[in-house]
Design a protein around this motif. Structure first.
Motif, short mmCIF file in Angstrom:
data_model
loop_
_atom_site.label_atom_id
_atom_site.label_comp_id
_atom_site.label_asym_id
_atom_site.label_seq_id
_atom_site.Cartn_x
_atom_site.Cartn_y
_atom_site.Cartn_z
N ALA A 302 26.61 39.18 33.15
CA ALA A 302 26.38 38.91 31.72
C ALA A 302 27.41 39.65 30.87
O ALA A 302 27.72 39.25 29.74
CB ALA A 302 24.97 39.34 31.33
N ALA A 303 27.95 40.76 31.41
CA ALA A 303 28.96 41.51 30.65
C ALA A 303 30.37 41.18 31.12
O ALA A 303 31.33 41.90 30.82
CB ALA A 303 28.69 43.01 30.82
N ASN A 304 30.48 40.10 31.93
CA ASN A 304 31.79 39.61 32.37
C ASN A 304 32.52 40.44 33.40
O ASN A 304 33.74 40.37 33.50
CB ASN A 304 32.73 39.42 31.18
CG ASN A 304 32.58 38.02 30.66
OD1 ASN A 304 32.50 37.08 31.46
ND2 ASN A 304 32.49 37.89 29.35
N TYR A 305 31.80 41.23 34.16
CA TYR A 305 32.43 41.95 35.27
C TYR A 305 32.36 41.06 36.51
O TYR A 305 31.61 40.09 36.54
CB TYR A 305 31.72 43.29 35.51
CG TYR A 305 32.03 44.28 34.42
CD1 TYR A 305 33.17 45.06 34.48
CD2 TYR A 305 31.20 44.39 33.31
CE1 TYR A 305 33.48 45.94 33.46
CE2 TYR A 305 31.50 45.27 32.28
CZ TYR A 305 32.65 46.05 32.36
OH TYR A 305 32.96 46.91 31.36
N THR A 306 33.16 41.45 37.53
CA THR A 306 33.15 40.58 38.72
C THR A 306 32.71 41.30 40.00
O THR A 306 32.21 40.67 40.91
CB THR A 306 34.55 39.97 38.97
OG1 THR A 306 35.49 41.04 38.98
CG2 THR A 306 34.92 38.95 37.92
N THR A 307 32.94 42.62 40.08
CA THR A 307 32.58 43.29 41.34
C THR A 307 31.61 44.46 41.09
O THR A 307 31.52 44.97 39.98
CB THR A 307 33.82 43.88 42.07
OG1 THR A 307 34.33 44.96 41.29
CG2 THR A 307 34.90 42.83 42.29
N ILE A 308 30.94 44.88 42.17
CA ILE A 308 29.99 46.00 42.09
C ILE A 308 30.72 47.26 41.66
O ILE A 308 30.27 47.97 40.75
CB ILE A 308 29.30 46.20 43.47
CG1 ILE A 308 28.30 45.08 43.74
CG2 ILE A 308 28.63 47.57 43.57
CD1 ILE A 308 27.00 45.16 42.97
N ALA A 309 31.85 47.57 42.30
CA ALA A 309 32.54 48.83 41.99
C ALA A 309 32.98 48.88 40.53
O ALA A 309 32.86 49.91 39.87
CB ALA A 309 33.73 49.02 42.93
N LYS A 310 33.47 47.75 40.02
CA LYS A 310 33.94 47.74 38.62
C LYS A 310 32.75 47.89 37.66
O LYS A 310 32.88 48.46 36.58
CB LYS A 310 34.67 46.43 38.30
CG LYS A 310 36.06 46.37 38.91
CD LYS A 310 37.05 47.19 38.07
CE LYS A 310 38.40 47.32 38.76
NZ LYS A 310 38.93 48.69 38.81
N THR A 311 31.61 47.35 38.03
CA THR A 311 30.44 47.43 37.15
C THR A 311 29.88 48.84 37.12
O THR A 311 29.60 49.39 36.05
CB THR A 311 29.35 46.42 37.60
OG1 THR A 311 29.95 45.15 37.79
CG2 THR A 311 28.24 46.29 36.58
#
Ligand code: CS2
Length: 485
Positions: A302-311
């Motif tokens: 929903a916040a436009n992130y793509t990977t677990i680590a980046k989130t």
């Protein structure tokens, strides 16, 4: 420079007999169970526990590719982006694709050497309704298996037919070992198999009840689906041109109920925890690890992130996840005294932060209807019955409801990959007014237990989170009160 440690097989693969048939030849199986068998074969310098790995629906290409390489492949275990163990695996001795014609598979299942049938077929592969765990009798594949039991399409159907044929020829039944992320996965497999078998005869279903071992197991290793990008990275990092290599984290855990009717490998010497009761381990892993994963997936997307680590790199999200685990999930666990839940939580935050995995949120977001009951809803119902705060799960459910709309906050469309996608999309068909949508979704009785559907505080919490989410975005939802438990 990436530091690489190479670990090669010590035994001769051609001398290994097949003792295990595995259904669900995906990346997870190759990087988890197959590794434990590899260690076992290495330690014993061979043995009779080789694996015949099977796909029944998808990924024929992988089967073909493995077969061309004598089923030899590698796994790249990343401790972090600078440290990789590159492990050769020969534990899979045979790869099979059993699409329309399943007789080759039955030949294997009817062999007296086959002592264990293990499964990684994902939650939906058991054809059980998430809320009441009864067979999805209206599913076309189950209907097919009811009509043509000797030519089954589904995993429960295949197991029923194989057990039926083994009984007819007087061969003892194999042990059925589920390795999917469900609580009491052994018991659930038994339920699916016995319910389907009861349509052949009650007596046969009773025979399965009394004679077949269905141990439960908790499996854990983060294994992202391989992509072109990850293959390219492998080439650069470890110069490995084996196209079947799988990337995974260094951590691995397998807790197995010690209940095998025809014997098993001496796994306890290979790091497998053989226990009497898997339940506490399963619950802890499902609610803490998988529950956090789903939360990160839906709010991250929903916040436009793509990977677990980046989130999880975003401090607000890391705080939210820690708060979810410490305040909402951990208090619902009933763990043996020697398990340190706080240390487990910290280790999960570390594992989620492993930036060498590139674990896609979109992969975790798949099949939410099958996952969220055991990850979030059971514990939430328990907490609500004690009048406890469930605001993070409510936000998670709201973010999932937004996700199943198939359109994000800035109107980008995505495919909703879920066996209940049609019902979920119908929830938006009359109106997209938040109260109507939330009402419709929470009324899906295959997902939400009655106690939750009728709970007005839960409804209100999800509705409020959803409204804030669609009007102001994810960041506006993150004001979780620290004292809210
Ligand atoms: C993930 C799991 O895709 C998902 O739903 O939560 O596959 C998770 O990575 C594994 O269970 C980790 O053991």
């Amino acid at each position: 420079m990436v530091s690489i440690k190479r670990i090669n097989s010590l035994y001769s693969p051609e001398n290994i007999e097949v003792g295990i048939v595995h259904i669900g030849l995906g990346a997870f199986h190759r990087a988890h169970q197959a590794v434990y068998i590899e260690k076992n074969l290495n330690r014993n310098m061979g043995g009779a526990w080789g694996i015949c790995s099977v796909n029944i629906r998808s990924n024929k290409t992988l089967v073909d590719q493995l077969e061309t390489n004598n089923c030899r492949y590698h796994i790249a275990e990343y401790t972090d982006s600078q440290h990789v163990d590159l492990r050769e695996i020969n534990a899979i001795r045979e790869a099979l694709y059993a699409g329309d014609d399943k007789e080759v598979l039955f030949e294997r299942l009817l062999s007296s050497n086959t002592k264990i049938v293990s499964l990684t077929v994902t939650e939906k592969g058991y054809y059980l309704k998430p809320a009441d765990k009864k067979l999805r009798l209206d599913d076309p594949s189950i209907q097919h298996d009811l009509k043509y039991p000797t030519q089954p399409k589904t995993v429960p159907g295949i197991l029923v037919e194989a057990l039926y044929r083994r009984r007819e020829i007087g061969l003892a039944p194999f042990t059925i070992l589920s390795c999917d992320n469900m609580p009491n996965n052994g018991e659930l497999t038994r339920q699916a198999v016995c319910e389907l078998a009861s349509y052949r005869s009650d007596e046969f279903a009773q025979w399965i009840q009394s004679n077949v071992a269905f141990p439960s197991s908790m499996v854990d290793r983060i294994v992202p689906a391989m992509t072109d990008e990850s293959r390219k990275r492998l080439q650069e990092d470890v110069n490995c041109d084996d196209q079947n290599t799988v990337i995974c984290e260094a951590f691995s855990q397998w807790v197995v109920e010690d209940n095998f009717s025809l014997g098993r490998p001496d796994w306890e010497n290979d790091g497998v925890q053989m226990v009497k009761d898997v339940h506490p381990f399963e619950t802890m892993k499902l609610r803490l690890l998988n529950g956090s994963h789903s939360l990160l997936a839906y709010i991250g997307l929903a916040a436009n992130y793509t990977t677990i680590a980046k989130t999880i790199e975003v401090p607000e999200f890391a705080n939210l996840i820690r708060h979810y685990m410490v305040a909402e999930a951990a208090p619902t666990l009933n763990m043996p005294k020697d398990i340190d839940v706080s240390a487990y939580i910290e280790s999960l935050i570390q594992r989620f932060s492993n930036d060498s995995l590139h674990h896609q949120l979109s992969q975790i977001a798949i099949d939410g209807s099958q996952k969220i009951p055991q990850r979030w809803l059971t514990s939430t119902q328990e907490r609500l019955s004690l009048q406890q705060n469930v605001s993070v799960v409510a936000l998670g459910v709201a973010a999932w409801i937004l996700y199943v709309r198939g359109q994000d906050l800035v109107s980008n469309q995505h495919v909703v990959d879920d066996p209940m996608a049609e019902q979920l999309s119908e929830c938006y068909s009359q109106s997209d007014k938040p109260d109507m949508v939330i009402n419709n979704v929470l009324a899906l009785k295959d997902i939400f237990p009655k106690g939750l559907m009728e709970n007005t505080s839960f409804y209100q919490a999800v509705l409020t989170a959803y409204q804030v989410l669609i009007e102001h975005g994810v960041m506006a939802c993150l004001t979780i009160k620290k004292d809210s438990h």
